[in-house]
Scaffold this motif. Structure first.
Motif, mmCIF file in Angstrom:
data_model
loop_
_atom_site.group_PDB
_atom_site.id
_atom_site.type_symbol
_atom_site.label_atom_id
_atom_site.label_comp_id
_atom_site.label_asym_id
_atom_site.label_seq_id
_atom_site.Cartn_x
_atom_site.Cartn_y
_atom_site.Cartn_z
ATOM 1 N N SER A 56 0.832 -1.206 0.000
ATOM 2 C CA SER A 56 0.000 0.000 0.000
ATOM 3 C C SER A 56 0.865 1.253 0.000
ATOM 4 C CB SER A 56 -0.895 0.023 1.230
ATOM 5 O OG SER A 56 -1.702 -1.126 1.262
ATOM 6 N N ALA A 57 2.062 1.160 0.576
ATOM 7 C CA ALA A 57 3.011 2.274 0.613
ATOM 8 C C ALA A 57 4.419 1.695 0.680
ATOM 9 C CB ALA A 57 2.746 3.171 1.814
ATOM 10 N N ALA A 113 -11.883 6.121 1.422
ATOM 11 C CA ALA A 113 -12.186 4.758 1.858
ATOM 12 C C ALA A 113 -11.150 3.783 1.303
ATOM 13 C CB ALA A 113 -13.578 4.357 1.389
ATOM 14 N N GLY A 114 -10.850 2.755 2.058
ATOM 15 C CA GLY A 114 -9.953 1.696 1.594
ATOM 16 C C GLY A 114 -8.497 2.096 1.668
ATOM 17 N N PHE A 115 -7.643 1.217 1.151
ATOM 18 C CA PHE A 115 -6.204 1.431 1.211
ATOM 19 C C PHE A 115 -5.665 2.171 -0.009
ATOM 20 C CE2 PHE A 115 -6.801 -2.360 3.905
ATOM 21 C CZ PHE A 115 -6.277 -1.844 5.076
ATOM 22 N N GLN A 116 -6.508 2.518 -0.966
ATOM 23 C CA GLN A 116 -6.040 3.153 -2.188
ATOM 24 C C GLN A 116 -5.672 4.619 -1.973
ATOM 25 O OE1 GLN A 116 -5.366 1.211 -4.689
ATOM 26 N NE2 GLN A 116 -6.264 -0.492 -3.568
ATOM 27 N N GLN A 117 -6.186 5.252 -0.924
ATOM 28 C CA GLN A 117 -5.967 6.671 -0.689
ATOM 29 C C GLN A 117 -4.956 6.929 0.437
ATOM 30 O OE1 GLN A 117 -7.470 8.930 -2.694
ATOM 31 N NE2 GLN A 117 -8.402 7.239 -3.802
ATOM 32 N N LEU A 118 -4.016 6.017 0.650
ATOM 33 C CA LEU A 118 -3.046 6.175 1.729
ATOM 34 C C LEU A 118 -1.951 7.159 1.348
ATOM 35 C CD1 LEU A 118 -2.467 2.549 3.015
ATOM 36 C CD2 LEU A 118 -3.780 4.359 4.077
#
Length: 155
Positions: A56-57, A113-118
């Motif tokens: 995710s990052a 929402a979710g892990f896409q916007q980390l």
């Protein structure tokens, strides 16, 4: 898992020449994220339920990171996780320090929402005059970290 008595391998990683006391996988207290110290010194942040997926990052530094630890915080919007990362000093051929070590504190926040916007944001960075190994210890609220940095000494 699931109480059936069966366990499945969710992911596997190769980390050559790993010192016996080094931890390369660590979860946040709520297991929402899992951090992985890669052989190249990058730190990958994975969805805690999907270690085999893409990170995710990715935390990348000028020199390889040697250790990291998550703060014991309860996630709240937008803050999802806080971690301390140690990058050891750089030494020349004569084992003299040519660049200081560094301890940095990062926060992982979300804007949706979710892990896409980390997003990962560095909140603090402290140079350490010399240090090849560090033990990172967070206080119980995750608001302060102690970095015990040491160097290897020839006798």
């Amino acid at each position: 898992g699931g109480g059936t008595g069966e366990f499945l391998c969710a992911a596997s990683f190769v980390h050559p020449k790993l010192p016996h006391d080094r931890q390369v996988l660590k979860w946040t207290p709520d297991e929402m994220f899992c951090g992985r110290l890669c052989p190249d010194g990058k730190i990958h942040l994975h969805d805690g339920a999907d270690l085999a997926g893409d990170p995710s990052a990715v935390f990348e530094f000028t020199h390889p990171a040697q250790n990291f630890d998550f703060a014991p915080i309860r996630p709240r919007v937008p803050l999802k996780a806080r971690l301390a990362i140690f990058v050891p000093d750089v030494r020349d051929d004569m084992q003299r320090v040519s660049a200081p070590a560094e301890v940095s504190v990062w926060e992982v926040i979300t804007s949706g929402a979710g892990f896409q916007q980390l997003q990962a944001q560095m909140r603090a960075s402290y140079p350490v005059s010399s240090g090849q190994v560090a033990e990172l210890k967070w206080n119980s609220t995750g608001t302060a970290v102690l970095a015990h940095c040491t160097t290897e000494v020839d006798e």
